[in-house]
Design a protein around this motif. Structure first.
Motif, PDB file in Angstrom:
ATOM      1  N   LEU A  88      11.608  11.129  -1.222  1.00  0.00           N
ATOM      2  CA  LEU A  88      10.730   9.940  -0.586  1.00  0.00           C
ATOM      3  C   LEU A  88       9.764  10.820   0.695  1.00  0.00           C
ATOM      4  O   LEU A  88      10.719  11.511   1.641  1.00  0.00           O
ATOM      5  CB  LEU A  88      11.536   8.760  -0.226  1.00  0.00           C
ATOM      6  N   GLU A  89       8.833  10.404   0.803  1.00  0.00           N
ATOM      7  CA  GLU A  89       8.048  11.026   2.183  1.00  0.00           C
ATOM      8  C   GLU A  89       7.588   9.671   2.761  1.00  0.00           C
ATOM      9  O   GLU A  89       7.303   9.800   4.080  1.00  0.00           O
ATOM     10  CB  GLU A  89       6.851  11.697   1.577  1.00  0.00           C
ATOM     11  N   LYS A  90       7.268   8.715   2.138  1.00  0.00           N
ATOM     12  CA  LYS A  90       6.834   7.444   2.966  1.00  0.00           C
ATOM     13  C   LYS A  90       7.440   6.218   2.208  1.00  0.00           C
ATOM     14  O   LYS A  90       7.396   5.920   0.813  1.00  0.00           O
ATOM     15  CB  LYS A  90       5.462   7.329   2.818  1.00  0.00           C
ATOM     16  N   SER A 122       7.029  10.249  -4.257  1.00  0.00           N
ATOM     17  CA  SER A 122       7.096  10.477  -2.490  1.00  0.00           C
ATOM     18  C   SER A 122       6.499   9.156  -1.849  1.00  0.00           C
ATOM     19  O   SER A 122       6.988   9.077  -0.607  1.00  0.00           O
ATOM     20  CB  SER A 122       6.361  11.660  -2.445  1.00  0.00           C
ATOM     21  N   PHE A 123       6.082   8.165  -2.504  1.00  0.00           N
ATOM     22  CA  PHE A 123       5.271   7.204  -1.667  1.00  0.00           C
ATOM     23  C   PHE A 123       5.708   6.182  -2.632  1.00  0.00           C
ATOM     24  O   PHE A 123       5.610   5.782  -3.801  1.00  0.00           O
ATOM     25  CB  PHE A 123       3.871   7.129  -1.789  1.00  0.00           C
ATOM     26  N   LYS A 132       9.149  10.919   6.043  1.00  0.00           N
ATOM     27  CA  LYS A 132       8.506  11.007   7.510  1.00  0.00           C
ATOM     28  C   LYS A 132       7.911   9.760   8.020  1.00  0.00           C
ATOM     29  O   LYS A 132       7.570   9.621   9.056  1.00  0.00           O
ATOM     30  CB  LYS A 132       7.119  11.752   7.040  1.00  0.00           C
ATOM     31  N   SER A 133       7.689   8.690   7.235  1.00  0.00           N
ATOM     32  CA  SER A 133       7.121   7.681   7.606  1.00  0.00           C
ATOM     33  C   SER A 133       7.900   6.424   7.053  1.00  0.00           C
ATOM     34  O   SER A 133       8.013   6.306   5.712  1.00  0.00           O
ATOM     35  CB  SER A 133       5.691   7.490   7.439  1.00  0.00           C
ATOM     36  N   ILE A 134       8.198   5.468   7.710  1.00  0.00           N
ATOM     37  CA  ILE A 134       8.924   4.104   7.302  1.00  0.00           C
ATOM     38  C   ILE A 134       8.214   2.881   8.014  1.00  0.00           C
ATOM     39  O   ILE A 134       7.914   2.915   9.079  1.00  0.00           O
ATOM     40  CB  ILE A 134      10.311   4.056   7.697  1.00  0.00           C
ATOM     41  N   SER A 135       7.822   2.009   7.208  1.00  0.00           N
ATOM     42  CA  SER A 135       7.175   0.739   7.581  1.00  0.00           C
ATOM     43  C   SER A 135       8.001  -0.396   7.114  1.00  0.00           C
ATOM     44  O   SER A 135       8.172  -0.423   5.985  1.00  0.00           O
ATOM     45  CB  SER A 135       5.847   0.788   7.268  1.00  0.00           C
ATOM     46  N   LEU A 147      17.064   2.774  -3.955  1.00  0.00           N
ATOM     47  CA  LEU A 147      16.419   3.684  -3.387  1.00  0.00           C
ATOM     48  C   LEU A 147      17.348   4.910  -3.138  1.00  0.00           C
ATOM     49  O   LEU A 147      16.710   6.125  -2.900  1.00  0.00           O
ATOM     50  CB  LEU A 147      16.118   3.275  -1.883  1.00  0.00           C
ATOM     51  N   GLY A 148      18.621   4.943  -3.552  1.00  0.00           N
ATOM     52  CA  GLY A 148      19.495   5.991  -3.421  1.00  0.00           C
ATOM     53  C   GLY A 148      18.973   7.541  -4.274  1.00  0.00           C
ATOM     54  O   GLY A 148      18.833   8.429  -3.716  1.00  0.00           O
TER      55      GLY A 148
END
Lengths: 384, 428
Positions: free
Chosen positions: B270-272, B238-239, B300-303, B264-265
């Motif tokens: 994935l959550e972050k 997930s991270f 939920k979060s992309i950086s 990444l497919g």
């Protein structure tokens, strides 16, 4: 409609507490779930013995604050810091009570606080804080326990213990001469070695005042000589002193031993600094016999006297053992002491061990074992 | 001097053993061991503590700041002291040791070997070895027989397991920093440690192909160089945060499809997601689609650290946005590289796309230098985020030109969200 839980402490008193506050304690929570108690005064939940009413109210304060979900970490931390500002006895009671109620966060909090009270303090300070009895037996104090003794506090403690031990032995000596003999032996060996080997570079093992004084004065000289050249002047000096002493007080045979084993650069280093050497006191009666003319002039009179006593006693001991030594039929190969880098005085050791063994092998061996790592190694190497 | 106090007045010694252990565990090892001289009861209380921590704080080294030059003798003395202390403690210790923490720069390999052997026989669960010396420490074979281990942290070590090594079946958390090991060893460890949940890898040497497999793996942090990475069977991951430090990158995708799809497919859970360094460039190699064949429903979060003027990187960013319908938080740090191949009307064309980011609440754009692509991106975000709450703009600290015009333009952009706030931070 607020619901309350009834709690009863060991002294019989019952109080009611808001349900959500009480349920914060796992133990109470379990009780309610499993037994259904606590809903009325007659069926109050009995709390463990370690929870008295005063402590209970503290715990409930803690629960009341923390069970509110909306508080920030900062708020909680701030509350905790103020909360544990309690007197030590209270804190211990609180820890105990929190543990019996299985309130782990509070146990952690109080444990940390107690740890802060222990960290960095000397044993005396800690004993005072928690009213601990200073009841270690003498043997227990002698065993190596510390992991570093370079801390000046520990060295100070070592010296204090050594002094205490001496005082104790003093008293014992007056009562029981037989027992004393063995102690005397222990000390003498160690002392003699230290004395002969001189300065050990700050080794707290050789703690006797005698050696300390000797170390003190010789230290500077030692330092310069130590690295490369064998400190021949020191060697000769030691040698000479021993010779003098032995010729004055001991029999000719004893003289031989001492003469034929010159010590070279002594490096009886104890890398592990944390052993105590048992010290023995001399019979006060013997004190009177000694004169202090032959000893190193650098020592102050008190030291001289002790030094005299030490050596005199050792000599006496050796004298009486000499018969055994001879009877064992061992050829005393008093070859020069070989001292390698880490200072194992191999052959020197053998002479002593044989002598001692004849009397009471276990005592002597254990005595010697206390004296330091280097010595232990010697023992094993010489096959004892 | 030797007062015998009333035993009843002793307030602490009668606490239950596990409580005393909790107290002792919060002390540096030295203070813990020294409690053995407090009183008769305290003699061996320390000997059962399950955690032993030896670091430069427990046995202070002979210097006070990093600038002091140590002589060889200083080092040797300190080493002796440390070795002695640890030897003594282990010898006198009684019972299992669950946690062992060794962090120092002064040690000799052979000593550590014997301690690891001791630990392997005493149920070690959490082991931290931070060797900050000059060369790397090769862990002994006994290390690989620590079957109970759950948490492992290694700094500057060499891992060369014996042939029969079958992984640590209870290992949950693995943290490798500056560790030397081969591709095969890495793969063996990862795939055989079936309980692994957290993996942190920083600067591995000798390993450039990363095949990451883990049915229980949840958290991955990677920093360093790689030429190839793939995730096989990591449904719970997930991270993911990858900081790629090498610029020589290869295409690993199949056929035409880009690395993003390939790498990444498979990570549908994935959550972050966080990328740094050259990773986004790596992901961009190949043919970047408009959106991925899968959607990241949980993301939920992309950086991202990316260059707004790079076409491929921008395409990757957009692809991710399009594939993450539930995105809450977006952070982009502008990487001011010299490369620029983004056409002027790129963002205009995007305006026609239907890309509504229906859950996006917080957007942070940092290190901007007020380039057109940056402004256009922010315009795009403002126009397509109906529930946006904050757009935080942080500019690069060394800007000297006048920004007011750009700021005004930014403020005039159409906002889809009525509660959107634009927060500007001139100082980073």
């Amino acid at each position: 409609m607020k619901s309350y839980i009834w709690l009863q402490t060991a002294d019989g008193s019952i109080q009611q507490v808001e349900e959500e506050v009480a349920m914060f304690c796992p133990m109470i929570y379990q009780e309610i779930l499993q037994t259904g108690m606590g809903s009325s005064k007659n069926y109050a939940i009995s709390l463990p013995q370690r929870v008295n009413p005063a402590i209970l109210s503290l715990i409930l304060d803690y629960c009341r604050f923390h069970q509110v979900p909306g508080r920030s970490n900062k708020e909680r931390k701030s509350f905790d810091e103020k909360f544990i500002r309690l007197e030590t006895k209270r804190l211990c009671e609180l820890t105990s009570a929190a543990d019996s109620l299985q309130l782990k966060p509070l146990v952690d909090l109080t444990s940390r606080a107690l740890a802060r009270m222990i960290e960095g303090k000397t044993p005396e300070e800690i004993r005072e804080t928690f009213h601990l009895p200073d009841d270690l037996t003498e043997e227990e104090k002698l065993e190596p326990l510390r992991n570093t003794a370079d801390d000046p506090r520990i060295r100070l403690l070592n010296r204090l213990y050594a002094r205490k031990r001496r005082e104790l032995k003093d008293k014992e000596k007056l009562k029981n001469v037989g027992v004393e003999e063995e102690h005397v032996d222990e000390r003498s060996v160690d002392d003699l070695l230290s004395f002969i080997n001189g300065d050990n570079g700050g080794n707290p093992v050789s703690d006797s005042k005698v050696v300390k004084a000797a170390k003190h004065k010789k230290k500077n000289r030692r330092r310069k000589d130590q690295p490369r050249d064998s400190s021949s002047n020191n060697v000769n000096k030691n040698h000479k002193e021993l010779d003098d002493l032995s010729s004055v007080r001991c029999s000719g045979e004893v003289d031989n031993i001492l003469v034929r084993s010159p010590c070279e650069t002594s490096k009886l280093k104890n890398v592990s600094d944390d052993t105590f050497a048992p010290k023995a006191e001399l019979d006060p009666a013997t004190k009177a016999e000694l004169d202090d003319s032959d000893i190193d002039d650098e020592l102050d009179p008190a030291m001289k006297e002790e030094l005299d006593r030490e050596v005199e006693d050792f000599a006496r001991r050796l004298n009486s053992d000499w018969q055994e030594i001879l009877s064992l039929g061992q050829e005393k190969k008093l070859a020069p002491i070989s001292v390698n880098g880490n200072g194992s005085l191999q052959r020197y050791t053998s002479a002593f061990v044989f002598g001692w063994n004849a009397d009471n092998s276990t005592i002597h061996r254990s005595a010697i074992a206390h004296i330091g790592n280097g010595f232990e190694k010697m023992l094993t190497q010489s096959g004892c | 001097m030797e007062m015998r106090l009333n035993p009843g007045s002793d307030i602490i010694s009668n606490l239950p053993d596990h409580v005393i252990e909790t107290i002792l565990v919060h002390l540096p090892i030295r203070d813990a061991v020294r409690t053995s001289v407090l009183s008769h009861k305290w003699r061996y209380k320390w000997a059962t503590i399950p955690e032993l921590v030896f670091d430069d704080y427990s046995i202070p080294p002979p210097f006070f700041d990093h600038n002091t030059i140590l002589t060889a003798q200083d080092v040797i003395i300190h080493m002796h002291k440390l070795v002695n202390s640890i030897d003594r403690v282990l010898l006198l210790h009684n019972g299992l040791v669950h946690k062992f923490d060794l962090s120092t720069r002064f040690l000799n390999d052979s000593f550590i070997d014997s301690w690891i052997l001791f630990l392997s026989r005493n149920g070690i669960k959490e082991l931290t070895l931070k060797y900050r010396g000059e060369k790397h420490y090769r862990v002994p074979y006994s290390f690989f027989s620590c079957q109970a281990i759950t948490c492992l942290k290694l700094l500057c070590c060499i891992l060369e397991p014996p042939f029969v090594f079958k992984g640590f079946s209870h290992l949950k958390s693995l943290n490798l920093h500056s560790v030397i090991l081969s591709d095969d060893v890495f793969e063996t460890i990862i795939s055989n440690c079936i309980a692994l949940e957290r993996l942190r890898v920083i600067e591995l040497y000798g390993c450039t192909h990363f095949k990451i497999r883990g049915l229980n793996l949840q958290h991955l942090y990677f920093q360093g160089e790689l030429t190839h990475i793939c995730f096989i069977d990591a449904p719970r991951l997930s991270f993911v945060s990858i900081f790629l430090q090498n610029s020589l990158l290869e295409h690993v995708g199949r056929g035409d499809s880009c690395n993003l799809v390939q790498v990444l497919g498979p990570l549908t859970g994935l959550e972050k997601l966080a990328t740094e360094g050259f990773f986004i460039k790596f992901l961009a190699i190949g043919n970047v689609p408009v959106r991925l064949p899968v959607t990241y429903d949980r993301l939920k979060s992309i950086s991202l650290v990316m260059n707004f003027e790079d076409l491929n990187e921008t395409l990757v960013m957009l692809c991710l946005l399009q594939s993450s319908p539930n995105l809450h938080e977006l952070e982009i740090v502008h990487d001011d590289a010299d490369f620029a191949d983004l056409e002027e009307d790129f963002w205009k064309a995007q305006g026609q796309l239907d890309c509504s980011m229906n859950h996006l609440r917080v957007v942070r754009v940092s290190d901007i230098v007020w380039l057109q692509p940056e402004l256009q991106f922010m315009k795009f975000v403002l126009a397509n985020s109906p529930v946006l709450e904050i757009l935080s703009v942080i500019r690069k600290s060394d800007i000297i030109f006048d920004e007011t015009k750009m700021m005004e333009e930014l403020l005039r952009f159409e906002r889809a969200s009525s509660i959107a706030e634009i927060v500007y931070n001139p100082n980073l």
